[in-house]
Design a protein around this motif. Structure first.
Motif, PDB file in Angstrom:
ATOM      1  N   UNK A  58       1.818 -31.810 -12.823  1.00 26.07           N
ATOM      2  CA  UNK A  58       2.897 -31.542 -11.873  1.00 26.07           C
ATOM      3  C   UNK A  58       2.394 -30.539 -10.834  1.00 26.07           C
ATOM      4  N   UNK A  59       2.648 -30.797  -9.532  1.00 27.90           N
ATOM      5  CA  UNK A  59       2.081 -29.938  -8.472  1.00 27.90           C
ATOM      6  C   UNK A  59       2.850 -28.627  -8.284  1.00 27.90           C
ATOM      7  N   UNK A  60       2.649 -27.676  -9.162  1.00 26.36           N
ATOM      8  CA  UNK A  60       3.298 -26.386  -9.050  1.00 26.36           C
ATOM      9  C   UNK A  60       2.606 -25.518  -8.006  1.00 26.36           C
ATOM     10  N   UNK A  61       3.352 -24.576  -7.465  1.00 28.60           N
ATOM     11  CA  UNK A  61       2.723 -23.479  -6.751  1.00 28.60           C
ATOM     12  C   UNK A  61       2.107 -22.579  -7.811  1.00 28.60           C
ATOM     13  N   UNK A  62       0.909 -22.072  -7.543  1.00 26.36           N
ATOM     14  CA  UNK A  62       0.151 -21.363  -8.573  1.00 26.36           C
ATOM     15  C   UNK A  62      -0.209 -19.953  -8.122  1.00 26.36           C
ATOM     16  N   UNK A  63      -0.226 -19.042  -9.087  1.00 29.73           N
ATOM     17  CA  UNK A  63      -0.680 -17.672  -8.872  1.00 29.73           C
ATOM     18  C   UNK A  63      -1.538 -17.273 -10.064  1.00 29.73           C
ATOM     19  N   UNK A  64      -2.272 -16.187  -9.918  1.00 32.28           N
ATOM     20  CA  UNK A  64      -3.087 -15.679 -11.018  1.00 32.28           C
ATOM     21  C   UNK A  64      -3.032 -14.162 -11.024  1.00 32.28           C
ATOM     22  N   UNK A 104      -5.888 -21.401  -0.032  1.00 34.31           N
ATOM     23  CA  UNK A 104      -6.828 -22.480   0.244  1.00 34.31           C
ATOM     24  C   UNK A 104      -8.249 -21.918   0.214  1.00 34.31           C
ATOM     25  N   UNK A 105      -9.095 -22.570  -0.506  1.00 28.83           N
ATOM     26  CA  UNK A 105     -10.463 -22.099  -0.641  1.00 28.83           C
ATOM     27  C   UNK A 105     -10.762 -21.507  -1.995  1.00 28.83           C
ATOM     28  N   UNK A 106      -9.705 -21.096  -2.748  1.00 30.68           N
ATOM     29  CA  UNK A 106      -9.907 -20.622  -4.115  1.00 30.68           C
ATOM     30  C   UNK A 106     -10.296 -21.808  -4.989  1.00 30.68           C
ATOM     31  N   UNK A 107     -11.427 -21.721  -5.666  1.00 32.23           N
ATOM     32  CA  UNK A 107     -11.880 -22.863  -6.472  1.00 32.23           C
ATOM     33  C   UNK A 107     -11.170 -22.934  -7.826  1.00 32.23           C
ATOM     34  N   UNK A 108     -10.683 -21.804  -8.317  1.00 31.13           N
ATOM     35  CA  UNK A 108      -9.955 -21.795  -9.586  1.00 31.13           C
ATOM     36  C   UNK A 108      -9.153 -20.501  -9.692  1.00 31.13           C
ATOM     37  N   UNK A 109      -8.402 -20.377 -10.808  1.00 32.52           N
ATOM     38  CA  UNK A 109      -7.548 -19.204 -10.993  1.00 32.52           C
ATOM     39  C   UNK A 109      -8.355 -17.922 -11.139  1.00 32.52           C
ATOM     40  N   UNK A 110      -9.538 -18.028 -11.697  1.00 31.69           N
ATOM     41  CA  UNK A 110     -10.379 -16.836 -11.840  1.00 31.69           C
ATOM     42  C   UNK A 110     -10.726 -16.248 -10.478  1.00 31.69           C
ATOM     43  N   UNK A 111     -11.068 -17.110  -9.539  1.00 31.59           N
ATOM     44  CA  UNK A 111     -11.399 -16.638  -8.198  1.00 31.59           C
ATOM     45  C   UNK A 111     -10.180 -16.040  -7.514  1.00 31.59           C
ATOM     46  N   UNK A 113      -7.586 -14.511  -8.987  1.00 33.16           N
ATOM     47  CA  UNK A 113      -7.269 -13.214  -9.581  1.00 33.16           C
ATOM     48  C   UNK A 113      -8.226 -12.122  -9.116  1.00 33.16           C
ATOM     49  N   UNK A 114      -9.513 -12.425  -9.096  1.00 32.33           N
ATOM     50  CA  UNK A 114     -10.513 -11.438  -8.677  1.00 32.33           C
ATOM     51  C   UNK A 114     -10.358 -11.102  -7.196  1.00 32.33           C
ATOM     52  N   UNK A 115     -10.114 -12.113  -6.379  1.00 28.79           N
ATOM     53  CA  UNK A 115      -9.925 -11.889  -4.933  1.00 28.79           C
ATOM     54  C   UNK A 115      -8.713 -11.004  -4.678  1.00 28.79           C
ATOM     55  N   UNK A 116      -7.612 -11.307  -5.361  1.00 26.69           N
ATOM     56  CA  UNK A 116      -6.392 -10.524  -5.166  1.00 26.69           C
ATOM     57  C   UNK A 116      -6.564  -9.078  -5.624  1.00 26.69           C
TER      58      UNK A 116
END
Length: 257
Positions: A58-64, A104-111, A113-116
């Motif tokens: 399901x296409x959720x909006x995602x955060x990490x 856009x540009x985040x390859x996964x949730x790990x990226x 979280x670290x970016x934020x």
């Protein structure tokens, strides 16, 4: 006890913890695999860590969010928390983990979280090692939040630089407190006809009182359970809660494809 020269961690305990957590597989989230038939034990079953690009989900909006762990001088594990800016439109002045929505540009949730964390508190990515990803948690607004666990390679090298638009304070608390029935209370709440427990933890540091509750408390209860490999000394959630939540969200979101 110190580790070998090849280890990024300053203590043998942290090296062992990193190894333990890297072997951890997050329990299944049926909403990430809507077309798979599976027996779900209260919403938890082991699968591989989550990814931003799972086909068919399901296409959720995602955060990490980033759960940053380190050892204090007594050898106890602690986690970094922030107090959100009072000027923010959502949850102003509340305690939270560093993190935010995927871009856009985040390859996964790990990226994500670290970016934020770098944007909010000035955490340089080379100061931590990401070791695992926990199962996603869903907010009332159907935001899919993925907790990412990391361990400081060198906590002393971390010099916080707070983004005043987002963060007012940074502090740390013992991770194990989220397994203890001390300075804690819970309230029964209801969402879409589903009853659930909302946890509140009180923490005082240097005569300053903090309240850690809601989503952040729930994530840290789960993280502490995984790290210490034991359940909390209190009821984490009502029986059947996770299955009820997954079924309700899937109904609200409509067809998966």
């Amino acid at each position: 006890m110190e580790t070998s020269p090849t280890s990024p961690f300053k203590s043998l305990r942290l090296a062992h913890l990193a190894k333990q957590l890297r072997l951890y597989k997050a329990p299944i989230c049926p909403l990430d695999f809507p077309n798979e038939e599976s027996e779900v034990d209260d919403g938890r079953k082991e699968v591989a860590p989550s990814s931003l690009s799972r086909p068919g989900r399901i296409p959720f909006k995602t955060a990490a969010v980033l759960i940053c762990l380190f050892e204090d001088s007594s050898g106890d594990l602690r986690v970094i928390l922030t107090k959100r800016s009072s000027n923010l439109h959502t949850s102003p002045g509340e305690v939270s983990l560093p993190g935010g929505k995927t871009e856009e540009g985040d390859k996964d949730e790990m990226e994500t979280a670290v970016r934020e964390a770098k944007e909010e508190i000035g955490l340089q990515p080379n100061l931590v090692s990401v070791v695992t990803v926990l199962e996603p948690i869903f907010t009332k607004s159907l935001l899919r939040v993925v907790p990412v666990v990391c361990i400081f390679n060198d906590k002393d090298a971390f010099k916080p630089v707070l983004n005043p638009d987002e963060v007012e304070e940074i502090f740390d608390v013992p991770l194990e407190m989220f397994l203890k029935d001390e300075n804690r209370r819970a309230e029964d709440r209801e969402w879409q006809g589903i009853k659930y427990l909302l946890h509140f933890f009180d923490y005082t540091k240097d005569d300053i009182k903090y309240l850690i509750w809601g989503l952040t408390a729930g994530i840290l209860i789960r993280a502490a359970s995984v790290v210490y490999q034991r359940s909390p000394s209190f009821q984490e959630q009502h029986p059947g809660y996770w299955n009820s939540i997954f079924q309700k969200i899937e109904k609200l979101m409509g067809p998966c494809r």
